[in-house]
Design an enzyme around this catalytic site. Structure first.
Site, PDB file in Angstrom:
ATOM      1  N   ARG A   1       0.828  -1.215   0.000  1.00  0.00           N
ATOM      2  CA  ARG A   1       0.000   0.000   0.000  1.00  0.00           C
ATOM      3  C   ARG A   1       0.858   1.258   0.000  1.00  0.00           C
ATOM      4  NH1 ARG A   1      -2.602  -4.358   1.653  1.00  0.00           N
ATOM      5  NH2 ARG A   1      -4.887  -4.411   1.611  1.00  0.00           N
TER       6      ARG A   1
ATOM      7  N   ASP B   1      -4.042 -15.466   7.264  1.00  0.00           N
ATOM      8  CA  ASP B   1      -2.743 -15.954   6.790  1.00  0.00           C
ATOM      9  C   ASP B   1      -2.021 -16.812   7.828  1.00  0.00           C
ATOM     10  OD1 ASP B   1      -3.107 -14.686   4.368  1.00  0.00           O
ATOM     11  OD2 ASP B   1      -2.159 -12.832   5.031  1.00  0.00           O
TER      12      ASP B   1
ATOM     13  N   ARG C   1      -4.787 -23.805   0.379  1.00  0.00           N
ATOM     14  CA  ARG C   1      -4.081 -23.875   1.662  1.00  0.00           C
ATOM     15  C   ARG C   1      -4.831 -24.727   2.689  1.00  0.00           C
ATOM     16  NH1 ARG C   1      -2.159 -17.968   3.038  1.00  0.00           N
ATOM     17  NH2 ARG C   1      -0.495 -18.223   1.511  1.00  0.00           N
TER      18      ARG C   1
HETATM   19  C1  S3P Z   1      -4.004  -9.179   1.913  1.00  0.00           C
HETATM   20  C2  S3P Z   1      -5.273  -9.651   2.118  1.00  0.00           C
HETATM   21  C3  S3P Z   1      -5.561 -11.083   2.312  1.00  0.00           C
HETATM   22  C4  S3P Z   1      -4.326 -11.842   2.736  1.00  0.00           C
HETATM   23  C5  S3P Z   1      -3.147 -11.528   1.868  1.00  0.00           C
HETATM   24  C6  S3P Z   1      -2.821 -10.040   1.952  1.00  0.00           C
HETATM   25  C7  S3P Z   1      -3.833  -7.729   1.683  1.00  0.00           C
HETATM   26  O1  S3P Z   1      -6.018 -11.630   1.099  1.00  0.00           O
HETATM   27  O2  S3P Z   1      -4.587 -13.225   2.714  1.00  0.00           O
HETATM   28  O3  S3P Z   1      -2.018 -12.255   2.284  1.00  0.00           O
HETATM   29  O4  S3P Z   1      -2.693  -7.239   1.737  1.00  0.00           O
HETATM   30  O5  S3P Z   1      -4.844  -7.052   1.449  1.00  0.00           O
HETATM   31  P1  S3P Z   1      -7.568 -11.539   0.663  1.00  0.00           P
HETATM   32  O6  S3P Z   1      -7.897 -10.122   0.415  1.00  0.00           O
HETATM   33  O7  S3P Z   1      -7.668 -12.374  -0.569  1.00  0.00           O
HETATM   34  O8  S3P Z   1      -8.315 -12.137   1.818  1.00  0.00           O
END
Ligand code: S3P
Length: 463
Positions: free
Chosen positions: A36, A340, A371
């Site tokens: 971000r 995660d 997973r």
């Molecule tokens: C993330 C959101 C999650 C997470 C990924 C990182 C992010 O995924 O599992 O490792 O940085 O917004 P999802 O948005 O698919 O849930």
């Protein structure tokens, strides 16, 4: 054979910990926040956004490379300080093909950003794992906004985005899946809309995009967030026709990655005599569900000094060997806060007394690998009784003895998934015999320091 302590990462034999895990472990800065910082930094006009301590994780470097291909100015100066600026108009290409590697966050957030970029036509693609992951969840709401997005088989990458501006504002849109990537892509697109948007996240997924936008423009933030009990939130987004105007020139300091930290925390809980400190870890409540679950299991965890960086809370984490972990129930509403961490929480559950139940894990099927199946197979390979209760509940029958090793001819399979690889390596530290794993190469996706840190606690490699 080797135990992964050198750089060789194919067909690895992992010896159990030779010593207790003691001292401090410094994990890389938070991967989600890094993505971000780079992407929102690409909207900031000179003098730009300064970020300190950008992670070396492969996924983060992938986002940086994609942005550079879009003409974004990204410069590393001394002391790992990065300066990021919007692309000068002369440097913006009219066409680009962006390789997003293994990173879903890169691809999905860039879809949102690029949908509102006039005169820019992009193809976003990635490795075989990323090309299997669902992209319609982002494309559909973007199409509601008038974006021109096409997908391979109307489902997956390669994704073709033809930018246009303005997009139609989302007057009221409820994110249908618990995904911060989808929510963030829509916030980015809404910055290029023809009026204010209202986005509802009923699941309370990670809110780093919202927090960073508020931190960047404190006087008149592009987003206003109403947070409700139970974690849901409503995000109002004001369009930003000329990009983001940062009021302060304060550097953005990115805290340590709580997901990376949880692997070491669990390792400390499982290896006798351990006591680890993990300094300055991101402790945003949307990311610390794993800490709550481990505490319910009886884990000896404390949070030390607290601080705030870039609108994100952080704290020093401490974990100590806990010989009597208890089984736990994890409910679907908790899953977004620990999504995660499931593989490594399952490893902790495998060492606990009783049967643990993790419900509502459907999203795990859409990660870098399936997973959910990968975690079940990993545990079974370690001699643990684990099962899947359809459609998406994981049951782990714990036993308070160390994990068994396995034979080299039948290594644990990680499917190129970094979280499975690190969960396997954590279990191996607490095993009674060597554990064979197909590969640990994927660990560099989120934590390129992981193998080096592990070397501190195992015997030198054995061949
Ligand atoms: C993330 C959101 C999650 C997470 C990924 C990182 C992010 O995924 O599992 O490792 O940085 O917004 P999802 O948005 O698919 O849930």
């Amino acid at each position: 054979m080797n135990d992964g302590t050198n750089e060789q990462t194919q067909g690895v034999t992992l010896n159990p910990a030779a010593v207790p895990l003691r001292g401090s472990v410094h994990v890389p800065s938070d991967k989600s926040i890094n993505h971000r910082a780079l992407i929102l930094g690409s909207l900031v006009a000179p003098p730009g956004l300064v970020v300190t301590g950008l992670s070396e994780a492969k996924d983060v470097r992938t986002t940086a490379a994609c942005l550079r291909a879009l003409g974004v100015f990204l410069r590393e100066s001394a002391h790992n300080e990065w300066c990021i600026n919007a692309s000068p108009p002369a440097c913006v290409p009219s066409h680009a093909t962006l390789d997003c590697g293994n990173s879903g966050t890169t691809l999905r957030l860039l879809m949102g950003l690029l949908a509102g970029r006039e005169h820019l036509i992009c193809t976003l693609t990635g490795d075989a794992s990323l090309r299997r992951r669902p992209m319609r969840r982002v494309a559909e709401p973007l199409r509601h906004m008038g974006a021109q997005v096409t997908l391979h088989d109307d489902e997956m990458a390669p994704v073709h985005v033809q930018g246009r501006r303005p997009l139609a504002a989302l007057r009221e849109y409820t994110v249908p899946v618990p995904s911060a990537q989808v929510k963030s892509a829509l916030i980015l697109a809404a910055l290029a809309a023809d009026g204010p948007s209202r986005i509802l996240d009923p699941f309370g997924t990670r809110d780093h995009t919202e927090r960073m936008l508020s931190w960047l423009e404190p006087a008149k933030p592009a987003v206003r967030v109403e947070r409700h009990d139970g974690g849901s939130e409503i995000i109002q987004v004001e369009p930003r026709p000329q990009g983001v105007h940062v009021a302060a020139s304060m550097p953005l300091v990115v805290p340590g990655d709580p997901s990376a930290a949880t692997f070491w925390l669990v390792a400390a809980l499982l290896v006798p005599g351990s006591e680890l400190a993990l300094p300055r870890i991101g402790s945003n409540p949307r990311r610390t569900g794993a800490l709550e679950v481990l505490r319910r299991m009886g884990a000896e965890i404390t949070l030390g000094e607290r601080a705030e960086h870039g609108g994100e809370p952080c704290a020093d984490w401490h974990g100590r060997y806990t010989p009597s972990l208890q089984a736990v129930e994890v409910s679907p509403v908790e899953v977004p806060t620990l999504v995660d961490e499931i593989p490594v929480l399952a490893v902790a559950a495998a060492a606990a007394d009783g049967t643990s139940r993790f419900a509502g894990l459907a999203e795990l099927r859409h990660k870098e690998s399936d997973r959910l199946l990968g975690t079940v197979a990993l545990l079974r390979g370690l001699g643990v009784h684990a099962e899947l209760e359809p459609p998406d509940t994981l049951l782990v029958h714990g036993r308070a003895t160390p994990f068994s090793g396995n034979v080299p001819t039948d290594p644990l399979r990680t499917h190129g998934d970094h979280r499975l690889a690190m969960a396997a390596a954590v279990a191996a530290l607490a095993a009674e015999a060597p554990v064979h794993v197909d590969s640990l190469a994927s660990t560099s996706i989120s934590d390129p320091t992981f193998l080096k840190t592990r070397e501190r606690f195992v015997l030198p490699h054995d061949s």
